[in-house]
Write a protein that holds these residues in place. Structure first.
Motif, PDB file in Angstrom:
ATOM      1  N   UNK A 194       0.824  -1.195   0.000  1.00 56.75           N
ATOM      2  CA  UNK A 194       0.000   0.000   0.000  1.00 56.75           C
ATOM      3  C   UNK A 194       0.864   1.253   0.000  1.00 56.75           C
ATOM      4  N   UNK A 195       1.997   1.200   0.608  1.00 56.92           N
ATOM      5  CA  UNK A 195       2.874   2.369   0.669  1.00 56.92           C
ATOM      6  C   UNK A 195       3.218   2.875  -0.728  1.00 56.92           C
ATOM      7  N   UNK A 196       3.410   1.957  -1.682  1.00 56.66           N
ATOM      8  CA  UNK A 196       3.742   2.364  -3.049  1.00 56.66           C
ATOM      9  C   UNK A 196       2.603   3.176  -3.672  1.00 56.66           C
ATOM     10  N   UNK A 197       1.369   2.771  -3.455  1.00 53.05           N
ATOM     11  CA  UNK A 197       0.227   3.492  -4.014  1.00 53.05           C
ATOM     12  C   UNK A 197       0.114   4.882  -3.389  1.00 53.05           C
ATOM     13  N   UNK A 198       0.332   4.979  -2.099  1.00 56.57           N
ATOM     14  CA  UNK A 198       0.327   6.299  -1.439  1.00 56.57           C
ATOM     15  C   UNK A 198       1.440   7.183  -1.980  1.00 56.57           C
ATOM     16  N   UNK A 199       2.601   6.614  -2.199  1.00 56.47           N
ATOM     17  CA  UNK A 199       3.712   7.396  -2.753  1.00 56.47           C
ATOM     18  C   UNK A 199       3.381   7.923  -4.140  1.00 56.47           C
ATOM     19  N   UNK A 200       2.703   7.111  -4.938  1.00 60.43           N
ATOM     20  CA  UNK A 200       2.299   7.563  -6.272  1.00 60.43           C
ATOM     21  C   UNK A 200       1.311   8.723  -6.171  1.00 60.43           C
ATOM     22  N   UNK A 201       0.389   8.665  -5.198  1.00 62.66           N
ATOM     23  CA  UNK A 201      -0.558   9.765  -4.991  1.00 62.66           C
ATOM     24  C   UNK A 201       0.172  11.018  -4.530  1.00 62.66           C
ATOM     25  N   UNK A 202       1.140  10.854  -3.646  1.00 62.92           N
ATOM     26  CA  UNK A 202       1.923  12.000  -3.154  1.00 62.92           C
ATOM     27  C   UNK A 202       2.725  12.640  -4.281  1.00 62.92           C
ATOM     28  N   UNK A 203       3.272  11.825  -5.155  1.00 62.45           N
ATOM     29  CA  UNK A 203       4.019  12.352  -6.291  1.00 62.45           C
ATOM     30  C   UNK A 203       3.085  13.095  -7.242  1.00 62.45           C
ATOM     31  N   UNK A 204       1.909  12.544  -7.474  1.00 60.55           N
ATOM     32  CA  UNK A 204       0.949  13.167  -8.389  1.00 60.55           C
ATOM     33  C   UNK A 204       0.512  14.539  -7.897  1.00 60.55           C
ATOM     34  N   UNK A 205       0.366  14.710  -6.604  1.00 59.84           N
ATOM     35  CA  UNK A 205      -0.127  16.004  -6.102  1.00 59.84           C
ATOM     36  C   UNK A 205       0.847  17.143  -6.375  1.00 59.84           C
TER      37      UNK A 205
END
Length: 129
Positions: free
Chosen positions: A1-12
């Motif tokens: 799950x951490x990878x998906x959160x990191x992708x969201x953080x990068x997108x923002x």
């Protein structure tokens, strides 16, 4: 799950938010594991603004994906933002009630189910389709 959160953080980081200055990123995982991201894109009249979750759904659908199993949402504030009502309805068009929605609180990431966030949503069945 951490990878998906990191992708969201990068997108923002790509968000266009000159009015609210409230950045949001989303990462949507398809049933086959492909991840699509989105960020909010504001418009001066606000009603034409795009939300991060909508952008991610649009990118995925544009590429032929219609099945999703997980969504991560993050804001620059790491305040546990959840998808708004409009985005919940958009997600309902393509996702079952059991879609996992992960919300970034920085040190924590509570998980919700789409059906809990939007019970009794309008659906194809509601419309008799």
């Amino acid at each position: 799950m951490e990878e998906l959160l990191e992708r969201a953080r990068t997108a923002l980081e790509q968000a266009h938010v000159p009015y609210s200055e409230y950045r949001v990123g989303a990462a949507l995982r398809t049933a086959d594991g492909t991840v699509f991201t989105g960020c909010n894109i504001e418009n001066a009249n606000y009603s034409n603004s795009l939300h991060a979750e909508e952008v991610a759904v649009g990118e995925a659908v544009k590429r032929g994906h219609r099945e999703f199993d997980r969504l991560a949402v993050s804001s620059g504030e790491r305040d546990g933002v959840t998808p708004c009502g409009m985005c919940r309805q958009t997600l309902t068009e393509f996702c079952d009630d059991d879609l996992v929605v992960v919300c970034d609180e920085g040190d924590a990431a509570p998980e919700y189910r789409l059906g809990d966030l939007l019970p009794n949503a309008i659906s194809a069945e509601t419309l008799g389709k």
